[in-house]
Design a protein around this motif. Structure first.
Motif, PDB file in Angstrom:
ATOM      1  N   THR A 125    -101.831  60.634 -15.448  1.00 12.44           N
ATOM      2  CA  THR A 125    -102.253  59.209 -15.382  1.00 12.44           C
ATOM      3  C   THR A 125    -100.847  58.584 -14.839  1.00 12.44           C
ATOM      4  O   THR A 125    -100.896  57.877 -14.041  1.00 12.44           O
ATOM      5  N   GLU A 126     -99.766  59.129 -15.263  1.00 18.53           N
ATOM      6  CA  GLU A 126     -98.625  58.307 -14.976  1.00 18.53           C
ATOM      7  C   GLU A 126     -98.211  58.678 -13.652  1.00 18.53           C
ATOM      8  O   GLU A 126     -97.862  57.585 -12.613  1.00 18.53           O
ATOM      9  N   LYS A 127     -98.590  59.865 -12.846  1.00 15.45           N
ATOM     10  CA  LYS A 127     -98.205  60.098 -11.549  1.00 15.45           C
ATOM     11  C   LYS A 127     -99.143  59.513 -10.773  1.00 15.45           C
ATOM     12  O   LYS A 127     -98.819  58.878  -9.512  1.00 15.45           O
ATOM     13  N   LEU A 128    -100.370  59.506 -11.051  1.00 18.06           N
ATOM     14  CA  LEU A 128    -101.459  58.527 -10.321  1.00 18.06           C
ATOM     15  C   LEU A 128    -100.912  57.153 -10.344  1.00 18.06           C
ATOM     16  O   LEU A 128    -100.816  56.660  -9.049  1.00 18.06           O
ATOM     17  N   LEU A 129    -100.360  56.720 -11.371  1.00 21.56           N
ATOM     18  CA  LEU A 129     -99.983  55.303 -11.326  1.00 21.56           C
ATOM     19  C   LEU A 129     -98.695  54.806 -10.269  1.00 21.56           C
ATOM     20  O   LEU A 129     -98.365  54.015  -9.742  1.00 21.56           O
TER      21      LEU A 129
ATOM     22  N   PHE B 236     -98.282  56.828  -7.649  1.00 23.32           N
ATOM     23  CA  PHE B 236     -98.891  56.765  -6.365  1.00 23.32           C
ATOM     24  C   PHE B 236     -99.398  55.605  -5.863  1.00 23.32           C
ATOM     25  O   PHE B 236     -99.201  54.858  -4.736  1.00 23.32           O
ATOM     26  N   GLY B 237     -99.840  54.748  -7.072  1.00 26.71           N
ATOM     27  CA  GLY B 237    -100.683  53.519  -6.667  1.00 26.71           C
ATOM     28  C   GLY B 237     -99.622  52.248  -6.879  1.00 26.71           C
ATOM     29  O   GLY B 237     -99.913  51.110  -6.529  1.00 26.71           O
ATOM     30  N   GLY B 238     -98.329  52.750  -6.783  1.00 26.42           N
ATOM     31  CA  GLY B 238     -97.265  51.602  -7.020  1.00 26.42           C
ATOM     32  C   GLY B 238     -97.371  50.618  -8.054  1.00 26.42           C
ATOM     33  O   GLY B 238     -96.679  49.832  -8.156  1.00 26.42           O
ATOM     34  N   ALA B 239     -98.128  51.102  -9.208  1.00 24.92           N
ATOM     35  CA  ALA B 239     -98.184  50.438 -10.401  1.00 24.92           C
ATOM     36  C   ALA B 239     -96.999  50.493 -11.145  1.00 24.92           C
ATOM     37  O   ALA B 239     -96.523  49.558 -12.232  1.00 24.92           O
ATOM     38  N   ILE B 240     -96.045  51.818 -11.251  1.00 18.44           N
ATOM     39  CA  ILE B 240     -94.921  51.778 -11.733  1.00 18.44           C
ATOM     40  C   ILE B 240     -94.025  52.426 -10.548  1.00 18.44           C
ATOM     41  O   ILE B 240     -94.390  52.838  -9.665  1.00 18.44           O
ATOM     42  N   HIS B 241     -92.785  52.333 -10.587  1.00 17.10           N
ATOM     43  CA  HIS B 241     -91.951  52.656  -9.712  1.00 17.10           C
ATOM     44  C   HIS B 241     -91.062  53.853 -10.123  1.00 17.10           C
ATOM     45  O   HIS B 241     -90.631  54.559  -9.050  1.00 17.10           O
ATOM     46  N   VAL B 242     -91.088  54.440 -11.407  1.00 12.09           N
ATOM     47  CA  VAL B 242     -90.195  55.517 -11.751  1.00 12.09           C
ATOM     48  C   VAL B 242     -91.188  56.358 -12.743  1.00 12.09           C
ATOM     49  O   VAL B 242     -91.991  55.355 -13.838  1.00 12.09           O
ATOM     50  N   ALA B 243     -91.474  57.563 -12.604  1.00  8.43           N
ATOM     51  CA  ALA B 243     -92.207  58.206 -13.465  1.00  8.43           C
ATOM     52  C   ALA B 243     -91.682  58.459 -14.833  1.00  8.43           C
ATOM     53  O   ALA B 243     -90.528  58.349 -14.912  1.00  8.43           O
ATOM     54  N   GLY B 244     -92.381  58.155 -15.863  1.00  3.74           N
ATOM     55  CA  GLY B 244     -91.889  57.958 -17.107  1.00  3.74           C
ATOM     56  C   GLY B 244     -92.126  56.813 -17.839  1.00  3.74           C
ATOM     57  O   GLY B 244     -91.939  56.527 -18.910  1.00  3.74           O
TER      58      GLY B 244
ATOM     59  N   VAL C 273     -94.666  54.844 -17.654  1.00  2.00           N
ATOM     60  CA  VAL C 273     -96.046  54.685 -18.676  1.00  2.00           C
ATOM     61  C   VAL C 273     -95.758  55.269 -20.142  1.00  2.00           C
ATOM     62  O   VAL C 273     -96.051  54.619 -20.970  1.00  2.00           O
ATOM     63  N   LYS C 274     -94.983  56.459 -20.035  1.00  2.00           N
ATOM     64  CA  LYS C 274     -94.754  57.034 -21.303  1.00  2.00           C
ATOM     65  C   LYS C 274     -93.943  56.098 -22.442  1.00  2.00           C
ATOM     66  O   LYS C 274     -94.222  56.175 -23.467  1.00  2.00           O
ATOM     67  N   SER C 275     -92.920  55.585 -21.496  1.00  2.00           N
ATOM     68  CA  SER C 275     -92.028  54.942 -22.847  1.00  2.00           C
ATOM     69  C   SER C 275     -92.533  53.366 -22.704  1.00  2.00           C
ATOM     70  O   SER C 275     -92.149  52.695 -23.540  1.00  2.00           O
ATOM     71  N   ASN C 276     -93.520  52.960 -22.138  1.00  2.00           N
ATOM     72  CA  ASN C 276     -93.992  51.651 -22.200  1.00  2.00           C
ATOM     73  C   ASN C 276     -95.474  51.262 -21.851  1.00  2.00           C
ATOM     74  O   ASN C 276     -95.589  50.551 -21.405  1.00  2.00           O
ATOM     75  N   LYS C 277     -96.070  52.360 -22.375  1.00  2.00           N
ATOM     76  CA  LYS C 277     -97.734  52.295 -21.812  1.00  2.00           C
ATOM     77  C   LYS C 277     -98.207  51.284 -22.560  1.00  2.00           C
ATOM     78  O   LYS C 277     -97.753  50.575 -23.732  1.00  2.00           O
TER      79      LYS C 277
ATOM     80  N   SER D 160     -99.258  70.886 -10.278  1.00  2.00           N
ATOM     81  CA  SER D 160     -98.327  70.594 -11.806  1.00  2.00           C
ATOM     82  C   SER D 160     -97.997  68.942 -11.639  1.00  2.00           C
ATOM     83  O   SER D 160     -97.155  68.448 -10.934  1.00  2.00           O
ATOM     84  N   ALA D 161     -98.729  68.488 -12.590  1.00  2.00           N
ATOM     85  CA  ALA D 161     -98.569  67.013 -12.601  1.00  2.00           C
ATOM     86  C   ALA D 161     -96.890  66.404 -13.028  1.00  2.00           C
ATOM     87  O   ALA D 161     -96.425  65.593 -12.535  1.00  2.00           O
TER      88      ALA D 161
END
Length: 525
Positions: free
Chosen positions: A27-31, A33-41, A43-47, A254-255
């Motif tokens: 989910t995080e990696k799809l976001l 790509f979508g530019g919804a987040i700028h650094v992977a991680g 989402v996890k820290s701030n979902k 590999s996500a």
């Protein structure tokens, strides 16, 4: 953009898997790509579940698992993508089952080393019931795993669906060199990188000697052999069969290392359906209809602990939803206006003025909604397909503070509306029984009753095997059954008859002895 174009560009899908297969990472990696987040991680820290944390979500922090479904939307290549990331933990499966009623397609994540696991099997049953199109993403190829052919056999056998690989891996674990994308006819070489995106090398003809420039001759010849084998063994990819839910395209990657995710997203956007028709008790509702309709598939209480508010998640099925417009709550037969409907973008919530079929809207709720409620412009209809599943764990619930019986009754009532668990009232002794699909739910209920309703409860054991809803056209046989099984009969919150069997043997005997009775294991029949 016209109304029809808005519908066509929407893709609403759920990501499901067994815990730890890599669902949240994907989910995080799809976001990313979508530019919804700028650094992977991020989402996890701030979902959303983190900002939407009510006190009981401490359980979630302590155990490091997803308890609530989170909704995220973003725009990508002209598409509006709505992702519903679901809890993988089986104790919260009920939430996931209901989320599947709000999506048009599904991506199933499978761990390359562990293969298909129990929770994935159960969730696939729900997809099969609803003919939901599924794409399989086999994850964690950068670690040692099973042979890809073995994995495909397992997916076919365990999930009871035909498969067709649209990508193929070269090696796995330490030997993992990359993936050949059959769908796009291009080669992607693996470089472990969690943040950046690699471009593919276009190779139209797999027999082109150019292939050896990028991979070892041995890997090239193995790839050619395996691709020939795929064409011989697996059916051609038919889009129609995928849309009917009988054929699953399979991708590999590999996500965690952001590998194979973009190819999955691109193929998904081309293949996946835009919003589909929804079935109601009266008729089929088409997304293109002008009149607005939608249903509540999830309620999240106390998303903001300071205000003790509840949010109803509404899936829009048809028409154009607008803020500050009167809509009819079919269950209550009254008009309602919503001044602050919200949309979700990863960790941010924003107020919106309009939404279209396929979108998920959050509506602040002061206790008017329950799961399955319908909103329309005046037409009386109810959406089908929001079943409660037969619980497998049961306990008597008792008031631990006689001064707070009103608060306890209100708390139980509202938590049951939210679909946290199911309430049965024994017809034999009048006691209240809570049934859940997972043991953790009992802790959640107790914690929330205390912290949100100031009501304390205690549980007492009851030995039951399964709850099933019963009905029959033969009234005499139904009455006879209810008399004989008096101490095992209960009513659910809607007053329907429920048989609480205390063993599989007892249930089997009941089914054999009372042939004219129907035994249902979901509440929708």
């Amino acid at each position: 953009m016209t109304f029809k174009e808005e519908i066509k560009r929407r893709r609403t899908f759920g990501i499901i898997s067994h815990p730890d297969a890599g669902k949240t990472t994907l989910t995080e990696k799809l976001l990313l790509f979508g530019g919804a987040i700028h650094v992977a991680g991020a989402v996890k820290s701030n979902k959303i579940k983190k900002t939407a944390t009510s006190d009981f979500m401490e359980i979630e922090k302590q155990r490091g698992i997803s308890v609530a479904t989170s909704v995220m939307g973003f725009d990508y290549n002209g598409y509006k993508v709505n992702i519903l990331d679901t809890p993988g933990h089986q104790d919260f499966a009920e939430d996931t089952y209901r989320t599947l009623t709000a999506v048009d397609s599904v991506i199933i994540v499978v761990d390359a080393a562990k293969g298909v696991e129990t929770q994935t099997r159960k969730l696939m049953e729900v997809c099969r019931m609803r003919h939901t199109p599924v794409i399989v993403f086999i994850n964690k190829l950068d670690r040692p795993g099973k042979d890809p052919f073995e994995l495909l056999d397992e997916v076919e056998e365990e999930l009871k669906i035909k498969v067709r690989p649209l990508a193929w891996p070269m090696g796995s674990g330490d030997q993992f060199q990359g993936v050949y994308n059959i769908f796009e006819e291009s080669l992607y070489l693996f470089t472990p990188n969690k943040q950046t995106l690699e471009d593919g090398i276009e190779i139209k003809d797999i027999h082109d000697p150019q292939l050896e420039e990028f991979v070892t001759p041995r890997a090239a010849s193995t790839l050619r052999e395996e691709l020939e084998l795929i064409d011989g063994v697996y059916p051609e990819f038919e889009h129609e069969a995928y849309l009917k839910g009988t054929l699953a395209p399979v991708f590999f990657g590999s996500a965690l290392n952001n590998f194979g995710v973009r190819e999955l997203l691109h193929a998904f956007l081309k293949l996946a359906p835009s919003p589909r028709p929804s079935i109601t008790d009266k008729r089929v509702v088409e997304p293109e209809e002008e009149a607005f309709t939608g249903f509540v598939f999830k309620i999240h209480a106390n998303m903001d602990p300071n205000h003790r508010n509840r949010l109803a998640f509404v899936k829009i099925c048809s028409g154009h939803f607008q803020r500050n417009t009167n809509y009819m709550h079919v269950g209550l037969k009254k008009q309602m206006k919503f001044s602050s409907p919200t949309a979700f973008m990863a960790e941010k919530k924003s107020i919106i003025d309009e939404a279209f079929p396929g979108d998920i809207v959050g509506i602040p709720d002061s206790g008017n909604f329950k799961i399955g409620d319908t909103l329309t412009e005046g037409e009386i209809l109810n959406f089908k397909g929001l079943p409660s599943f037969s619980p497998e764990l049961f306990r008597y619930i008792e008031n631990a503070d006689p001064m707070k019986s009103k608060q306890l009754a209100k708390g139980i009532d509202q938590l049951m509306d939210e679909g946290v668990a199911q309430l049965f009232v024994s017809q034999f002794n009048g006691r209240k029984i809570i049934g859940t699909v997972g043991a953790l739910q009992f802790e959640v209920i107790q914690y929330r009753l205390l912290h949100e309703y100031s009501a304390s409860c205690r549980y007492e054991p009851i030995n039951l095997y399964k709850a099933c809803w019963i009905k029959s056209n033969d009234k005499a046989e139904l009455e006879d059954f209810k008399k004989r099984k008096n101490q095992y009969m209960a009513k659910d919150k809607y007053g329907r008859d429920v048989f609480l069997a205390d063993s599989s043997y007892m249930l089997q005997m009941a089914q054999e002895s009372f042939k004219k009775l129907e035994f249902h294991f979901t509440s929708e029949f």
